[in-house]
Enzyme design. Structure first.
Site, short mmCIF file in Angstrom:
data_model
loop_
_atom_site.label_atom_id
_atom_site.label_comp_id
_atom_site.label_asym_id
_atom_site.label_seq_id
_atom_site.Cartn_x
_atom_site.Cartn_y
_atom_site.Cartn_z
N ASP A 1 -14.96 4.78 3.50
CA ASP A 1 -14.85 3.38 3.90
C ASP A 1 -16.16 2.61 3.75
O ASP A 1 -16.16 1.38 3.83
CB ASP A 1 -14.38 3.28 5.35
CG ASP A 1 -12.89 3.55 5.50
OD1 ASP A 1 -12.15 3.34 4.52
OD2 ASP A 1 -12.48 3.99 6.58
N ARG B 1 0.82 -1.20 0.00
CA ARG B 1 0.00 0.00 0.00
C ARG B 1 0.86 1.26 0.00
O ARG B 1 1.96 1.28 0.56
CB ARG B 1 -0.96 -0.03 1.18
CG ARG B 1 -1.97 -1.16 1.03
CD ARG B 1 -2.73 -1.46 2.29
NE ARG B 1 -3.60 -0.36 2.67
CZ ARG B 1 -4.34 -0.35 3.78
NH1 ARG B 1 -4.26 -1.38 4.61
NH2 ARG B 1 -5.11 0.65 4.06
#
Length: 748
Positions: A629, A432
């Site tokens: 999210d 990431r």
């Protein structure tokens, strides 16, 4: 007996095992019972022992002559006390055929290397050094147990010129008896085993010997509790074997013993001075460290998760959802409560802490840096703050599992510490992007190294930071928080300018710790958040609200399932987090906030959600950062909404735990939903959701979103790679069942 691939290498082998005591006898017996080798021949010096091995079915045949045993053997296993290795090799050297593979089971490998060099001039290419991490306080051929190695580890220490086929054969031999085979180098093996095995045995022998000489020794042993028996059990092990091991690995054992004596001296001093915090620190760190390292080595979670390993969900849907439930505590707030509590002055009391994988990774990181933390126990944690400059250098890299929040925020907080530190994570986290955090921190003076902009992150110690004004290139609370945390240590003022509102948990919590933070509107769309370095954080009390990201799954579930009526209790409704509520309401959802109040500086409410027909919308751009999210499950709502739903300006979703745009699109299309991913969003047309199999790619939010989709599917939805659900939502399956959603677990 476990069946493992590659056992065809063993089928025609004649195996000679020198020494048929606990380890050698157990290996021989296990190989015979598995049927994985052609014949097992055993050696013992005493004929009575060899005959007993034959009677017990440990070996197929035996000899008391080393040359006879080795002659014609394809694989020889030396299973005698480690100091006898040289003598054994001298005896069998003339009888070894060119093709014969040799291995051993010694607990110290350096001495075996020396023995080989003395006998052969070097370690033969077909000699594979090995060590099974298994045993018992029992000894002798009578103790032979075919299941001794099942699900235990075996360490091989092959050298640079070891024969690859020989290593493969020895590996398959151990796998054939149920063991997991690992590899490491010789020196590291001896160092690790000195600490984890040899030192504990030394201490157990010493403690029992000490107590046996005391006047009240009979009462000591008569009334000993389970802990004493468990620890001293290993003092019943074979003295000859452990005598050899201690001498063979004496250098590494002495180093471990010296470190233990130094730590024991400090513990004695703390006890003498009645230093409560020092004692609590040692005890709490010890408990946490044991739990942490055992689970980390097992590649399982920090917590007692519902499921571990390879996990598939079979989501069966259900009827109308009904009832009341409280989802776990907010992960973002749980992270920050530990971080700020650790660098505050005094003891911070936390209630409602999320005992999930990510937040526990943060907690462990600060334990690694010398912070005394009690708990968590039913969501309660006490953090004994060490002040802004009280963190200590960890002894190793700081492992953060799968938590991107932990790594990005810690990059800022640790960038100005006096010590260097490396931040690492699992395979997912290691892929990431971290440069978006590293870049502004470097402009403050931090020295940060990464691997092509990805973890691990190396932070140099002793960097002097200077405050900056930084305009966020993307709406990101993690980048903002990382810069502000670095700003606590920076000279002058640090400001972050955001063009769209992002989560403000860090600013709110800093104020809760009595640290001044200003937030100013500088235009209709921009806000400047500033703080000055060098202040003091004062310990406080924090009540962590229920996580709205976790509640979102049930908001959507009730919104799309006719007849549903649920209440989600004590949910955090921070204005920077309520995008999911705003979007569902814009789609026609029936969500009502009741009992609105404040807890620990954060607004909370109970949320009643009732079914209502949804309609497709163009999701407002200003709501995207407020629901970043929650979009995986909102995509499910979109599939059930009349018309078309369009999302734009959400490229951030492509660099989460997975590429959430593409992964969700792939899964929805598999289930028959019309979905078209774009560079920065997705277009979803109302569709009938069919049954089928989808992949979560290890992303917990993807897995839970498709579980919710099953409520409107024509049949079951099978979702692979779901073990990480425990990362953000402990007991998701249990709470889902409570309100009427059925999810079965298939575990390998």
């Amino acid at each position: 007996m476990n069946s493992k691939p590659g056992q065809n290498l063993l089928g025609s082998l004649r195996v000679a095992i020198i020494g048929v005591g606990l380890i050698g006898g157990s290996l021989a017996k296990a190989l015979r019972q598995s049927g994985s080798v052609a014949r097992v021949v055993g050696y013992a010096r005493r004929k009575s022992v060899a005959e007993r091995a034959l009677q017990l079915g440990v070996v197929d045949e035996y000899s008391t002559d080393l040359t006879t045993v080795v002659a014609g053997a394809d694989l020889v296993v030396i299973a005698t006390p480690v100091l006898s290795t040289r003598s054994i090799l001298e005896h069998i050297k003339p009888a070894l055929a060119a093709h014969t593979i040799v291995t051993d089971v010694g607990s110290a490998k350096g001495v075996v290397v020396e023995a080989c060099e003395q006998v052969f001039g070097r370690v033969p290419a077909k000699f594979v050094l090995g060590h099974p991490i298994a045993g018992s306080e029992r000894s002798g051929v009578e103790a032979a147990d075919a299941g001794l190695f099942n699900e235990h580890k075996v360490i091989l220490t092959p050298l640079a010129d070891s024969d690859a086929h020989a290593v493969a054969v020895v590996t398959d031999m151990w796998r054939a008896v149920g063991a997991e085979v690992l590899e490491m180098d010789v020196a590291h093996h001896d160092q690790v085993l000195a600490s984890t095995s040899h030192l504990p045995h030394l201490l157990a022998y010493s403690l029992v010997d000490t107590l046996a000489h005391q006047d009240a020794n009979q009462d000591i042993f008569r009334y000993a509790a389970g802990g004493f028996r468990d620890f001293t059990r290993i003092a019943s092990s074979d003295p000859t074997m452990w005598h050899d091991i201690m001498l063979a690995n004496h250098t590494a054992v002495l180093a471990s013993l010296d470190q233990f004596q130094a730590d024991l001296g400090r513990l004695r001093e703390a006890l003498e001075q009645k230093d409560s915090q020092q004692l609590m620190g040692v005890f709490s760190r010890a408990k946490a460290a044991r739990d942490h390292f055992i689970k980390r080595l097992d590649s399982s979670s920090y917590m007692n998760a519902e499921v571990t390993g390879e996990v598939t969900f079979e989501a069966m849907g259900g009827g109308p959802l009904a009832g009341q439930l409280r989802v776990p505590g907010d992960k973002s707030i749980s992270h920050r409560s530990i971080m700020l509590g650790a660098i505050a002055e005094g003891i911070t009391e936390i209630e409602g802490f999320l005992e999930g994988e990510d937040s526990l990774a943060t907690l462990q990181a600060f334990r690694d840096m010398g912070v005394v933390i009690e708990g968590p126990q039913d969501g309660r944690v006490l953090v004994h703050g060490v002040g802004l400059h009280g963190l200590q250098a960890p002894v190793d890299s700081v492992y953060l599992g799968n938590s991107g929040t932990s790594m990005r925020l810690l990059a800022g907080l640790l960038s100005a510490q006096s010590f260097a530190v490396e931040l690492t994570g699992d395979d997912s986290l290691s892929g990431r992007p971290m440069e978006r955090v590293a870049k502004p921190l470097r402009s403050m003076g931090a020295q940060i190294e990464s691997r092509d902009g990805k973890p691990p992150l190396g932070l140099a110690g002793g960097s002097a930071l200077t405050g900056i004004e930084y305009e966020l290139p993307v709406a990101s609370a993690q980048i903002k928080s990382s810069i502000l945390l670095a700003g606590l240590y920076a000279q002058g003022e640090t400001c972050v300018i955001e063009d769209a509102p992002t989560r403000d948990h860090t600013e709110r919590m800093l104020r809760g710790f009595s640290y001044p933070v200003t937030s100013t509107e500088i235009s209709s769309v921009q806000r400047r958040i500033c703080l000055s370095g060098g202040g003091v954080l004062k310990a406080t009390q924090i009540d962590v609200p229920a996580d709205i990201s976790s509640a979102a799954f049930f908001m959507v579930a009730a919104s799309i399932t006719p007849g549903s009526d649920i209440v989600l209790e004590h949910v955090g409704v921070n204005p920077t987090r309520i995008g999911v509520i705003n979007i569902l309401r814009a789609m026609g959802g029936d969500l009502t906030l009741v009992n609105e109040r404040e807890a620990g500086g954060e607004p909370v409410a109970d949320i009643r959600v009732r079914y209502a027909p949804l309609k497709g919308i163009d999701i407002p751009v200003d709501q995207v950062p407020l629901a970043i999210d929650e979009f995986p499950v909102l995509f499910v709502a979109a599939a059930c909404a009349e018309g078309v739903t369009r999302l734009t300006d959400a490229a951030e979703l492509r660099v989460k735990e997975s590429d959430r745009i593409q992964v969700m699109a792939d899964g929805l299309i598999t289930l028959g939903v019309t979905a078209q991913p774009t560079d920065d969003g997705i277009v979803i047309q109302q569709s009938t959701i069919g049954e089928g199999s989808v992949a979560s790619h290890g992303d917990h939010r993807i897995a839970m979103a498709f579980a919710v989709a099953s409520l409107r599917a024509t049949g079951p939805i099978e979702i692979s790679d779901c073990a990480n659900v425990a990362t953000s939502f402990p007991n998701f399956i249990g709470l889902a069942a409570k309100v009427g959603l059925t999810i079965n677990i298939k575990q390998q």
